[in-house]
Design an enzyme around this catalytic site. Structure first.
Site, PDB file in Angstrom:
ATOM      1  N   ARG A   1       0.824  -1.217   0.000  1.00  0.00           N
ATOM      2  CA  ARG A   1       0.000   0.000   0.000  1.00  0.00           C
ATOM      3  C   ARG A   1       0.855   1.262   0.000  1.00  0.00           C
ATOM      4  NH1 ARG A   1      -2.524  -3.967   2.631  1.00  0.00           N
ATOM      5  NH2 ARG A   1      -1.389  -3.450   4.511  1.00  0.00           N
TER       6      ARG A   1
ATOM      7  N   GLU B   1       4.625  -7.662  14.094  1.00  0.00           N
ATOM      8  CA  GLU B   1       3.920  -8.203  15.250  1.00  0.00           C
ATOM      9  C   GLU B   1       3.463  -9.636  15.043  1.00  0.00           C
ATOM     10  OE1 GLU B   1       0.802  -5.671  13.049  1.00  0.00           O
ATOM     11  OE2 GLU B   1       2.968  -5.790  13.245  1.00  0.00           O
TER      12      GLU B   1
END
Length: 191
Positions: A76, A113
């Site tokens: 993105r 994460e």
């Protein structure tokens, strides 16, 4: 029944990127794994007025940081960074995931994460020595991708003069890992 907004009404409604993001971000729980809330910017990108408001603010921030090149992170960040670079009249460096560029490349591994991966940039054909690069991405979470991109730019002779991201996920420490250059965030998670 609600009447659709005209383009000019949308432009007025989304004079602020924060409002566009608040209205359009789709939050998807337990994706890509349980416990993670995915912040989906697809509805923002698909709405011309919302996208315009976000790009304007990203471009203004990048201009203020003194960018003479934009680094867009896969994937993105490519979309956002290309529009910012166009607005500023500068080039964009597509910072790709491993295996997407022909050799020779410079590679940097990183962790997020919920995964680990690697980013790459061309080792030839793009002159980064002395360039002032602003890194543009959609979401700042742990900061792994932005730290890896910074390492790549610096190894190629450029300098990262700032980070501009659409959304920050609180509590994952990403901001703390980017202490070397200014950070501009358009919105925080859940706003």
């Amino acid at each position: 029944m609600r009447t659709p907004l005209t383009d000019s009404a949308k432009q007025q409604r989304y004079a602020s990127a924060a409002q566009a993001l608040a209205d359009k971000i789709r939050r998807v729980p337990d994706f890509p794994e349980e416990g993670v809330v995915f912040e989906d910017l697809t509805p923002v990108l698909a709405d011309g007025a919302a996208l315009s408001a976000v790009i304007k603010q990203l471009a203004d921030a990048s201009r203020d940081l003194g960018a003479d090149m934009i680094g867009g992170l896969d994937a993105r960040g490519f979309l956002l960074g290309s529009a910012v670079a166009y607005d500023l009249g500068v080039g964009i460096l597509a910072i790709r995931k491993r295996g997407k560029l022909p050799p020779p490349v410079i590679t940097q591994e990183y962790t997020t994460e919920y995964s680990s991966a690697a980013l790459e940039i061309p080792a030839e054909g793009v002159e980064l020595a002395g360039r002032k690069v602003v890194l543009v991405d959609d979401v700042l979470a742990t900061g792994g991708t932005l730290v890896a991109a910074t390492d790549l730019i610096e190894r190629a002779g450029g300098s990262v003069v700032g980070y501009v991201v659409v959304l920050e996920v609180d509590g994952l420490g990403g901001r703390d890992r980017l202490a070397g250059a200014p950070l501009v965030v358009l919105a925080n998670e859940g706003e």
